[in-house]
Design a protein around this motif. Sequence first.
Motif, short mmCIF file in Angstrom:
data_model
loop_
_atom_site.label_atom_id
_atom_site.label_comp_id
_atom_site.label_asym_id
_atom_site.label_seq_id
_atom_site.Cartn_x
_atom_site.Cartn_y
_atom_site.Cartn_z
N ALA A 164 0.96 -1.20 0.09
CA ALA A 164 0.00 -0.07 0.10
C ALA A 164 1.06 1.37 -0.18
N THR A 187 -2.64 -0.97 -3.39
CA THR A 187 -3.52 -0.31 -2.74
C THR A 187 -2.75 1.41 -2.84
N VAL A 403 -9.52 6.17 -2.35
CA VAL A 403 -8.34 4.89 -2.33
C VAL A 403 -8.84 4.05 -3.36
N TRP A 404 -7.71 3.55 -3.92
CA TRP A 404 -7.89 2.36 -4.87
C TRP A 404 -7.27 1.03 -4.27
N GLU A 405 -8.10 -0.03 -4.23
CA GLU A 405 -7.64 -1.17 -3.38
C GLU A 405 -8.54 -2.34 -4.12
N THR A 406 -7.91 -3.55 -3.64
CA THR A 406 -8.21 -4.78 -4.12
C THR A 406 -9.50 -5.32 -3.33
N GLU A 423 -7.13 1.23 7.32
CA GLU A 423 -6.56 1.11 5.93
C GLU A 423 -5.40 0.34 5.94
N ARG A 426 -6.03 -5.85 7.46
CA ARG A 426 -6.98 -6.21 6.52
C ARG A 426 -7.82 -7.26 7.40
N ARG A 432 -6.97 -8.40 0.59
CA ARG A 432 -6.35 -6.94 0.52
C ARG A 432 -4.82 -7.01 0.69
N ARG A 435 -1.77 -8.09 -4.05
CA ARG A 435 -2.22 -7.04 -5.23
C ARG A 435 -3.13 -7.87 -6.25
#
Length: 442
Positions: A164, A187, A403-406, A423, A426, A432, A435
């Motif tokens: 992240a 992330t 936020v951009w995240e899986t 954040e 997880r 999370r 990747r």
Amino acid sequence: MSAPAAHPMTPVLERADRADGLTARLTAVRRLAALIQERAIELEEAAVTALPFPRSVIRGDIALAVRRLEAYGSLAERLDGRHPLGTVALCLPGNAILSNPAATTASSYLAGNRTVLRLPRRRAYWADTVAGLLREAFGPQLELRHGTGASFIQGALEDPGIQAVMVFGDDSWAKDYEAAARRTGTTFIFEGPGKDPFLVLAGADPVQAARAAVAGAFHNAGQACTATERVYVLRHLYPRFVATARAAAAALTPGHPADPATRIGPLDEAGADRVLRQLDEARATGAELLPAGSPWPVRIHDRRMLVIPPVIVLGADHSMSLLREETFGPVLPVIAVDSAEEAIELAEDSPYGLAATVYGGGPNVAERLARSHGEVFRDETWLDRRRRGPVGPYGGRRASGWVWETRGGRFVHRDGPRLNVLEFSRPANSDRTNRAEPDMEA
């Protein structure tokens, strides 16, 4: 009779190990708070020497760092059943003093991560001072990197060992990294500026609201991200609000930029130019400026700066850059409105959505503003909230944070208030930590 299998005990042992590790990390965070408190005078003098902020602002921020870190016990409770992401990269802002670097790094550390950190090198002496404190508390779990902010962010996004990346800055350049985040599946957490509205509606005490608006707008020369930058006041409350705000702003006029009694400090050349350009445009298009004094130049640490005393602007409107762009200076535009609906529509008319404040009005006002902004403060300001709860959620909507995240194997975008320890961790069985599959269209 055969011996029982060992594996049923494994989850119990893992939970115990995690609890022990969390306790040790919380102890280290509290140790950092103790170090800051023990060295508060030394840190204050170092910051006054290195940073372009008034002594009172520096002293207050050092005290805030201690209060935030001492409150991390409540955050530790939120980590029950959660796992670290792995390695988190933090690119911290150039206008931060101590509370932001200490708290953001502590959140990553408390969650169990290894932290890769870049501090602004423009103020290298202070960056080294802060880095020394963090190293002393967090030891080998902290890695410091130098170089430009751009190279740090790009390198962190490309590094497969970093899960992240968190950056502070402006959406105008931060969004350029979205493609790299999507391509690598890293992330990417962005914390941006605000253009926070302050609504004074039916039922509000205009005197109380004016004093609160001035305190929030002019705190640290208006350079706090959550400073009030737009005020909308019902027309029948407007005269008393303006009279009170004008008197309160005049009382903040500093005698000297390093005067410990003032919260108004100097702006660098770029910041001062932006503020003066916005004020000139507002004046040229019919706004009335109520300055508390005349600007004057100063030189601090061989840098030319300008002190701009508090300015209240009357008759501004949304066609002006003063209302459209971030100001980040001691300026408070006040606009009279005819209804709560008009005030809400104007508050929503902005690309930013970090926070909003409402004095008076009904509960539906806050509910509606929560959809366009992050937190909504009712009959109190962000300063009041921070005094009561120094480790609350932060982060806005739209250009103020995202936020951009899986999630579920997909790389998704979200916004809204966030708590950093969550954040940077997880839930069990979450994806999370990994990747996402590279997005070939990025």
